[in-house]
Design a protein around this motif. Structure first.
Motif, PDB file in Angstrom:
ATOM      1  N   LYS A   1     -10.127 -32.289 -32.526  1.00  0.00           N
ATOM      2  CA  LYS A   1     -11.501 -32.563 -32.943  1.00  0.00           C
ATOM      3  C   LYS A   1     -11.964 -31.465 -33.887  1.00  0.00           C
ATOM      4  O   LYS A   1     -11.434 -30.365 -33.890  1.00  0.00           O
ATOM      5  N   SER A   2     -12.965 -31.772 -34.681  1.00  0.00           N
ATOM      6  CA  SER A   2     -13.505 -30.771 -35.595  1.00  0.00           C
ATOM      7  C   SER A   2     -15.005 -30.960 -35.735  1.00  0.00           C
ATOM      8  O   SER A   2     -15.497 -32.087 -35.652  1.00  0.00           O
ATOM      9  N   PRO A   3     -15.748 -29.857 -35.914  1.00  0.00           N
ATOM     10  CA  PRO A   3     -17.199 -29.964 -36.095  1.00  0.00           C
ATOM     11  C   PRO A   3     -17.511 -30.576 -37.450  1.00  0.00           C
ATOM     12  O   PRO A   3     -16.665 -30.580 -38.333  1.00  0.00           O
ATOM     13  N   PRO A   4     -18.710 -31.109 -37.635  1.00  0.00           N
ATOM     14  CA  PRO A   4     -19.857 -31.055 -36.730  1.00  0.00           C
ATOM     15  C   PRO A   4     -19.921 -32.182 -35.699  1.00  0.00           C
ATOM     16  O   PRO A   4     -20.754 -32.145 -34.817  1.00  0.00           O
ATOM     17  N   ASN A   5     -19.027 -33.182 -35.795  1.00  0.00           N
ATOM     18  CA  ASN A   5     -19.139 -34.359 -34.919  1.00  0.00           C
ATOM     19  C   ASN A   5     -18.103 -34.353 -33.786  1.00  0.00           C
ATOM     20  O   ASN A   5     -17.710 -35.401 -33.306  1.00  0.00           O
ATOM     21  N   TRP A   6     -17.692 -33.187 -33.338  1.00  0.00           N
ATOM     22  CA  TRP A   6     -16.595 -33.129 -32.375  1.00  0.00           C
ATOM     23  C   TRP A   6     -17.018 -33.471 -30.945  1.00  0.00           C
ATOM     24  O   TRP A   6     -16.181 -33.444 -30.046  1.00  0.00           O
ATOM     25  N   CYS A   7     -18.266 -33.783 -30.718  1.00  0.00           N
ATOM     26  CA  CYS A   7     -18.701 -34.302 -29.424  1.00  0.00           C
ATOM     27  C   CYS A   7     -18.698 -35.836 -29.392  1.00  0.00           C
ATOM     28  O   CYS A   7     -18.992 -36.421 -28.341  1.00  0.00           O
ATOM     29  N   LYS A   8     -18.405 -36.470 -30.516  1.00  0.00           N
ATOM     30  CA  LYS A   8     -18.424 -37.915 -30.560  1.00  0.00           C
ATOM     31  C   LYS A   8     -17.358 -38.495 -29.659  1.00  0.00           C
ATOM     32  O   LYS A   8     -16.203 -38.074 -29.703  1.00  0.00           O
ATOM     33  N   PRO A   9     -17.738 -39.448 -28.796  1.00  0.00           N
ATOM     34  CA  PRO A   9     -16.743 -40.049 -27.904  1.00  0.00           C
ATOM     35  C   PRO A   9     -15.609 -40.681 -28.699  1.00  0.00           C
ATOM     36  O   PRO A   9     -15.805 -41.244 -29.779  1.00  0.00           O
ATOM     37  N   SER A  10     -14.404 -40.573 -28.166  1.00  0.00           N
ATOM     38  CA  SER A  10     -13.215 -41.147 -28.852  1.00  0.00           C
ATOM     39  C   SER A  10     -13.261 -42.660 -28.839  1.00  0.00           C
ATOM     40  O   SER A  10     -13.760 -43.278 -27.911  1.00  0.00           O
TER      41      SER A  10
END
Length: 316
Positions: free
Chosen positions: A307-316
């Motif tokens: 994963k990479s920021p800024p959206n690395w909390c987005k569910p897979s």
């Protein structure tokens, strides 16, 4: 600031979070309202390991030098008639105890007293806030409060964590302890009615507000409770654990810089509570790295691999 695991920290650097490190020439911060001198920011290679400034005769702010640690945490020493309170001990790279001993000795000389018990507490348990604890081990008339939820709740009389507010009487100066988990499970803020200052740790400060992706709701709930508290208490200023923002709105310094020019001032107005509250209320489906004028929301996954920021909390 959180001491991220090596893998997360590397991902932060390699991810090139442009929102947190926007280009631009340094600009001078506006003059501080609370402090007579600018804070040391590593520009002078001979600056002391700790810089001390007084808010009043009973309230001192201590900054650990960037030259000793890029965290450069701020620590707080409050005096009452019966005891003193130290909030946070910085990183293990510094030797804080001689500084605190000197301030206490001066206070005793000024007040004509021979001794004063010391309570050492922490806004939370990250290493840059508890690293100096060993220096106070075995110090006479000193209690070092643990930094688990159980330790904090027991010492400050918080029966319903995190809904209740705890207290500590220093003698003519009673401070209130507000549980604010989110950045860290045992995070607290300390409200001082004598100065109308809320010592806000790493929950609100001019810098990167770190939290794991799944802790956004807990963090937001904590800020909501702080907002309700501020409605019934006079809060003039928030003093946090670090300064990481530049004077330019929305821009932060690189994480491991050893010197800085044009830092944001330390103090934030009470309106910052509402600003952070609004930032969390606008998260939508998942938290993402987002810059604001005086802080950056910085969610991160517990495991950043793939994963990479800024959206690395987005569910897979």
């Amino acid at each position: 600031m959180i001491r991220l695991a090596a893998s997360i920290f590397s991902a932060l650097l390699l991810g090139n979070i442009s929102a947190c490190q926007m280009p631009g020439a340094p600009s001078e911060a506006p003059p501080s309202t609370l402090f007579a001198e600018p804070w040391n920011s590593g520009v002078d290679p001979d600056e002391p390991a700790f810089q001390v400034q007084a808010i009043d005769a009973d309230t001192y702010v201590i900054r650990q030098s960037l030259r000793t640690s890029f965290e450069a945490p701020f620590l707080y020493l409050l005096f009452g008639e019966d005891s003193a309170l130290l909030i946070d001990t910085g990183t293990e790279e510094g030797d804080l105890r001689p500084v605190v001993d000197r301030l206490i000795a001066q206070h005793l000389a000024d007040s004509g007293r021979s001794s004063l018990p010391l309570v050492v507490m922490h806004t939370h348990g990250h290493g840059d806030h508890v690293g100096g604890d060993d220096g106070f081990a075995g110090r006479p008339d000193t209690v070092v409060v643990g930094h688990s939820v159980e330790d904090v709740a027991a010492f400050f009389g918080i029966s319903d964590w995190p809904e209740d507010v705890g207290a500590l009487e220093l003698g003519g100066r009673a401070v209130e302890i507000l549980p604010t988990p989110g950045h860290h499970p045992s995070h607290v803020m300390v409200y001082d009615p004598a100065t109308h200052i809320l010592f806000s740790g790493d929950a609100i400060y001019p810098g990167r507000l770190f939290f794991e992706c799944g802790a956004a709701g807990e963090y937001a709930a904590s800020i909501d409770r702080v907002a309700r508290f501020a409605e019934s208490h006079q809060v003039d200023w928030l003093l946090g654990g670090h300064v990481e923002m530049k004077a330019q709105p929305g821009q932060a310094f690189g994480q491991q810089a050893k010197s800085r020019r044009g830092e944001h001032v330390l103090e934030l107005p009470a309106s910052a509570i509402g600003d952070v509250q609004a930032a969390f209320s606008g998260i939508d489906d998942y938290p993402r790295v987002t810059p604001f004028a005086e802080f950056v929301l910085l969610p991160h996954p517990a495991d950043p691999r793939g994963k990479s920021p800024p959206n690395w909390c987005k569910p897979s």
